[in-house]
Scaffold this motif. Structure first.
Motif, PDB file in Angstrom:
ATOM      1  N   THR A  50     121.539   5.830  57.001  1.00  0.00           N
ATOM      2  CA  THR A  50     121.384   7.273  56.861  1.00  0.00           C
ATOM      3  C   THR A  50     120.798   7.576  55.491  1.00  0.00           C
ATOM      4  N   PHE A  51     119.770   8.375  55.489  1.00  0.00           N
ATOM      5  CA  PHE A  51     119.132   8.756  54.234  1.00  0.00           C
ATOM      6  C   PHE A  51     119.368  10.246  53.978  1.00  0.00           C
TER       7      PHE A  51
ATOM      8  N   ALA B 106     129.763   7.387  43.631  1.00  0.00           N
ATOM      9  CA  ALA B 106     130.264   8.070  44.822  1.00  0.00           C
ATOM     10  C   ALA B 106     129.571   7.571  46.089  1.00  0.00           C
ATOM     11  N   THR B 107     128.251   7.450  46.057  1.00  0.00           N
ATOM     12  CA  THR B 107     127.521   7.034  47.260  1.00  0.00           C
ATOM     13  C   THR B 107     127.773   5.577  47.605  1.00  0.00           C
ATOM     14  N   ALA B 108     128.207   4.787  46.613  1.00  0.00           N
ATOM     15  CA  ALA B 108     128.490   3.373  46.878  1.00  0.00           C
ATOM     16  C   ALA B 108     129.659   3.195  47.829  1.00  0.00           C
ATOM     17  N   ARG B 109     130.446   4.243  48.031  1.00  0.00           N
ATOM     18  CA  ARG B 109     131.601   4.159  48.925  1.00  0.00           C
ATOM     19  C   ARG B 109     131.219   4.315  50.390  1.00  0.00           C
ATOM     20  N   TYR B 110     129.961   4.583  50.641  1.00  0.00           N
ATOM     21  CA  TYR B 110     129.525   4.794  52.020  1.00  0.00           C
ATOM     22  C   TYR B 110     128.531   3.707  52.422  1.00  0.00           C
TER      23      TYR B 110
ATOM     24  N   GLU C 294     121.977   5.829  52.141  1.00  0.00           N
ATOM     25  CA  GLU C 294     121.141   5.674  50.947  1.00  0.00           C
ATOM     26  C   GLU C 294     120.679   7.037  50.467  1.00  0.00           C
ATOM     27  N   ALA C 295     120.886   7.282  49.182  1.00  0.00           N
ATOM     28  CA  ALA C 295     120.464   8.554  48.593  1.00  0.00           C
ATOM     29  C   ALA C 295     119.041   8.441  48.066  1.00  0.00           C
TER      30      ALA C 295
END
Length: 285
Positions: free
Chosen positions: A6-7, A28-32, A36-37
């Motif tokens: 998911t982007f 924070a995004t590393a937990r998902y 990818e941000a």
């Protein structure tokens, strides 16, 4: 069903360098997993004109907005516009600042980039970085006593990047490669001030990293020799472990550790050592 990555668009708006935002957002995004941000970073946003460009980008690529803005007028305008566009907008530092203000009961300062001021800590980090670069990979072994930390280990145990990371925390680090059948500097055994730490990993991990290194250098297979031979690598690692055990130096296995985690472990060891030293000094009086 196969997991599809998911982007999403992540807009990071700062009136300074934006480093704080990038650190927080990536943590924070590393937990998902499988997310990818797509980062849009806007540093030094301090005027309405600069904010207009940001808002135009946000409108073209809707996502999440995170910001650190000291100017209340600009931050309120950003929040208002994001509400109008139904886009989530987060002031990253405000919750923590409110807690600190409530606890400390002192007013805050409204100075852009206050955390990047040219204070003594800043120059200490620069001095540490210069030290690391001058003492990388066993260079200038006569200056070992000036280091805060001496990192030893075989090739591909991330000695240099770990040293650089420590320099960014104001720690003077030098690293010494351990090579089977080659002597280490004699001064290493007589140092008193520095903390000596050994880095090790599994032979499989070291061989994998070394093979990738050789591929990047377009090395031909016959020239590789013991460098990627598993048994030879295992002997190097065993020698490192034995050297550390004989001298009472702590060992960190970096097989599954990031550079940040390795550096954090070294900082913890350094703090423990300094604390123990301070207790000893107090006991003398």
């Amino acid at each position: 069903m196969e997991n599809v990555p998911t982007f999403f668009h992540l807009h990071l708006v700062s009136d300074s360098t934006g480093e704080t935002l990038m650190t927080v957002s990536r943590a924070a995004t590393a937990r998902y997993e499988n997310v990818e941000a797509i980062e849009h970073v806007y540093p030094l946003v301090r005027t309405d004109r600069q904010l207009n460009r940001v808002l135009s980008e946000v409108e073209d690529n809707p996502g999440i907005v995170m910001f650190t803005l000291v100017d209340q007028t600009i931050s309120e305008r950003l929040l208002r516009k994001c509400r109008e566009m139904s886009i989530p907008c987060v002031d990253v530092l405000s919750p923590l600042v409110r807690v600190l203000q409530s606890y400390l009961n002192v007013p805050t300062i409204s100075r852009v980039g206050a955390q990047h001021s040219l204070d003594a800590d800043y120059f200490r980090r620069i001095e540490a970085l210069n030290f690391v670069m001058a003492h990388d990979d066993g260079a200038l072994p006569d200056d070992l006593e000036e280091a805060d930390v001496i990192i030893i280990g075989v090739s591909r145990t991330s000695k240099t990047p770990t040293s650089i990371y420590l320099a960014n925390r104001g720690v003077k680090a030098t690293n010494i490669p351990i090579v089977q059948d080659l002597p280490v500097p004699n001064d290493l055994f007589s140092t008193k001030r520095p903390l000596v730490v050994g880095l090790v990993a599994t032979p499989e991990r070291i061989v994998h990293l070394r093979e990738n290194r050789l591929l990047s250098l377009n090395a031909i297979k016959p020239a590789r020799g013991d460098y990627v031979d598993r048994q030879a690598v295992a002997r190097e690692i065993a020698y490192t472990r034995r050297l550390c055990a004989e001298n009472g130096w702590p060992i960190i296995d970096v097989t599954r550790r990031s550079i940040e985690e390795t550096a954090a472990s070294i900082l913890a060891l350094l703090n423990d050592r300094r604390y123990a030293s301070s207790i000893t000094e107090e006991g003398r009086y």
